[in-house]
Motif scaffolding. Structure first.
Motif, PDB file in Angstrom:
ATOM      1  N   UNK A  35       0.863  -1.181   0.000  1.00 17.41           N
ATOM      2  CA  UNK A  35       0.000   0.000   0.000  1.00 17.41           C
ATOM      3  C   UNK A  35       0.898   1.229   0.000  1.00 17.41           C
ATOM      4  N   UNK A  36       0.752   2.083  -0.981  1.00 14.83           N
ATOM      5  CA  UNK A  36       1.544   3.306  -1.088  1.00 14.83           C
ATOM      6  C   UNK A  36       0.637   4.518  -0.890  1.00 14.83           C
ATOM      7  N   UNK A  37       1.074   5.444  -0.042  1.00 22.68           N
ATOM      8  CA  UNK A  37       0.307   6.670   0.173  1.00 22.68           C
ATOM      9  C   UNK A  37       0.399   7.564  -1.056  1.00 22.68           C
ATOM     10  N   UNK A  38      -0.696   8.276  -1.318  1.00 27.55           N
ATOM     11  CA  UNK A  38      -0.746   9.263  -2.400  1.00 27.55           C
ATOM     12  C   UNK A  38      -1.204  10.580  -1.787  1.00 27.55           C
ATOM     13  N   UNK A  39      -0.393  11.616  -1.939  1.00 22.20           N
ATOM     14  CA  UNK A  39      -0.735  12.946  -1.438  1.00 22.20           C
ATOM     15  C   UNK A  39      -0.593  13.930  -2.592  1.00 22.20           C
ATOM     16  N   UNK A  43       2.849   9.741  -5.350  1.00 24.31           N
ATOM     17  CA  UNK A  43       3.141   8.614  -4.467  1.00 24.31           C
ATOM     18  C   UNK A  43       4.283   8.955  -3.513  1.00 24.31           C
ATOM     19  N   UNK A  44       4.149   8.515  -2.257  1.00 28.41           N
ATOM     20  CA  UNK A  44       5.113   8.809  -1.205  1.00 28.41           C
ATOM     21  C   UNK A  44       5.878   7.529  -0.840  1.00 28.41           C
ATOM     22  N   UNK A  45       7.205   7.612  -0.831  1.00 26.04           N
ATOM     23  CA  UNK A  45       8.082   6.489  -0.449  1.00 26.04           C
ATOM     24  C   UNK A  45       7.851   5.254  -1.318  1.00 26.04           C
ATOM     25  N   UNK A 206       8.978  -1.528   8.164  1.00 27.52           N
ATOM     26  CA  UNK A 206       8.076  -0.463   7.742  1.00 27.52           C
ATOM     27  C   UNK A 206       8.729   0.516   6.783  1.00 27.52           C
ATOM     28  N   UNK A 207       8.071   0.827   5.678  1.00 23.89           N
ATOM     29  CA  UNK A 207       8.611   1.793   4.720  1.00 23.89           C
ATOM     30  C   UNK A 207       8.558   3.215   5.279  1.00 23.89           C
ATOM     31  N   UNK A 208       7.436   3.579   5.912  1.00 27.45           N
ATOM     32  CA  UNK A 208       7.350   4.900   6.528  1.00 27.45           C
ATOM     33  C   UNK A 208       8.356   5.009   7.664  1.00 27.45           C
ATOM     34  N   UNK A 209       8.532   3.931   8.407  1.00 23.53           N
ATOM     35  CA  UNK A 209       9.544   3.897   9.467  1.00 23.53           C
ATOM     36  C   UNK A 209      10.930   4.163   8.897  1.00 23.53           C
ATOM     37  N   UNK A 210      11.270   3.521   7.778  1.00 27.29           N
ATOM     38  CA  UNK A 210      12.602   3.689   7.191  1.00 27.29           C
ATOM     39  C   UNK A 210      12.800   5.112   6.685  1.00 27.29           C
ATOM     40  N   UNK A 211      11.773   5.654   6.041  1.00 28.12           N
ATOM     41  CA  UNK A 211      11.884   7.029   5.553  1.00 28.12           C
ATOM     42  C   UNK A 211      12.069   7.997   6.717  1.00 28.12           C
ATOM     43  N   UNK A 278       9.407  16.566   3.992  1.00 29.55           N
ATOM     44  CA  UNK A 278      10.197  15.718   3.091  1.00 29.55           C
ATOM     45  C   UNK A 278       9.345  15.183   1.940  1.00 29.55           C
ATOM     46  N   UNK A 279       8.052  14.995   2.221  1.00 27.24           N
ATOM     47  CA  UNK A 279       7.129  14.531   1.175  1.00 27.24           C
ATOM     48  C   UNK A 279       6.636  15.675   0.289  1.00 27.24           C
ATOM     49  N   UNK A 280       7.073  16.896   0.605  1.00 24.53           N
ATOM     50  CA  UNK A 280       6.675  18.040  -0.193  1.00 24.53           C
ATOM     51  C   UNK A 280       5.302  18.569   0.137  1.00 24.53           C
ATOM     52  N   UNK A 281       4.835  18.286   1.378  1.00 22.18           N
ATOM     53  CA  UNK A 281       3.512  18.718   1.801  1.00 22.18           C
ATOM     54  C   UNK A 281       3.659  19.714   2.945  1.00 22.18           C
ATOM     55  N   UNK A 282       3.075  20.894   2.857  1.00 22.45           N
ATOM     56  CA  UNK A 282       3.126  21.822   3.987  1.00 22.45           C
ATOM     57  C   UNK A 282       2.440  21.227   5.195  1.00 22.45           C
ATOM     58  N   UNK A 283       3.065  21.308   6.367  1.00 22.89           N
ATOM     59  CA  UNK A 283       2.487  20.719   7.573  1.00 22.89           C
ATOM     60  C   UNK A 283       1.425  21.607   8.166  1.00 22.89           C
TER      61      UNK A 283
END
Length: 283
Positions: A35-39, A43-45, A206-211, A278-283
């Motif tokens: 499962x890959x996140x999309x924002x 696609x993220x990571x 975890x991929x998010x963990x590694x990133x 890092x994902x290019x999304x304003x927090x």
């Protein structure tokens, strides 16, 4: 009009999608998924997810059905065809189809399916306020490092946690937290160390963990890879979990214990910001 999905080489309307009765993913759970996140349509990571997909397939002796470049292209096509802005893109590869038998022919051809799911990933109430996680015995098989579609243990644990009034659940084996039912568990000590389990067969890498770990190294934040007991987690200054669908999610209660002051802590907030930036999304 429903979604467009990908089934065995073709993009089809979801209402026309079919898998075979004798698909081993259906009969035995003999399949892996990602499962890959999309924002904002991106696609993220995904490089980490495709690498993990390839590793899982290799561990089970299933051939990669397409090249990684071709798989990424079909993911992008699914996102485009469905106009997906925020959500996830799901892939599943089964060993293939054959008459039901525990033993499988070596000539089997893997089957690949994929679809998107629209979902709000950032700015949710859970990310702002944190979640409560239950604690439950880990019922799963011993090769949790392979991301198989055999998820009944996780399904039952999550369902039981929801019935008990929790948002999610962390699993425990031999007195130690393994991971969340669909996430990687982290706690933060009073002196600022981030604890999470090291990679092994006991947990999914975890991929998010590694990133996030890469970002922590850049920022000079200390991650200590070791197992911790539920009691240590409950005494932590902060806690959070990571996954593709929840990103960096604050945990404010573990079992019957409130973590810190019951609100997401400053380190967790910093990690959320670092990951989104890092994902290019304003927090």
């Amino acid at each position: 009009m429903g979604r467009t999905v990908y089934v065995h080489g073709n993009f089809v309307p979801e209402e026309d999608a079919r898998i075979g009765l004798f698909d081993r993913g259906f009969l035995f759970g003999d399949a892996v998924y990602e499962v890959t996140a999309v924002i904002a349509g991106r696609m993220i990571d995904n490089d980490l997810h495709l690498a993990r997909l390839e590793r899982s397939l290799r561990e089970l002796g299933i051939a990669l059905p397409l090249s990684r470049m071709e798989i990424e292209a079909l993911q992008s096509e699914l996102i485009t065809r469905n106009g997906l802005k925020d959500g996830t893109v799901y892939l599943q590869v089964s060993r293939g189809e054959a008459d039901r038998d525990f033993l499988y022919p070596e000539t089997m051809v893997p089957k690949l399916v994929g679809f998107t799911q629209a979902k709000t990933l950032i700015g949710t109430r859970a990310q702002r306020e944190g979640i409560a996680v239950d604690l439950a015995d880990d019922p799963r098989w011993r090769r949790r490092d392979i991301k198989t579609s055999m998820l009944l243990g996780q399904v039952m644990a999550k369902q039981a946690a929801r019935a008990r009034g929790f948002d999610d659940v962390w699993l425990v084996e031999e007195g130690l937290v393994t991971e969340g039912a669909s996430s990687t568990a982290h706690v933060i000590t009073a002196d600022g160390r981030i604890l999470t389990r090291a990679a092994s067969r006991a947990t999914l890498p975890g991929c998010t963990q590694r990133a996030l770990a890469r970002l922590c190294e850049t920022e000079g934040l200390h991650i200590e890879e070791r197992a911790f007991a539920p009691e240590e987690a409950q005494e932590a200054a902060e806690a959070f979990q990571t996954s593709a669908s929840s990103l960096v999610m604050p945990v404010v209660r573990i079992g019957g214990r409130v973590i810190g002051d019951g609100k997401p802590g400053p380190m967790t907030r910093r990690l959320q910001t670092l990951y989104l930036e890092a994902a290019g999304v304003p927090s």
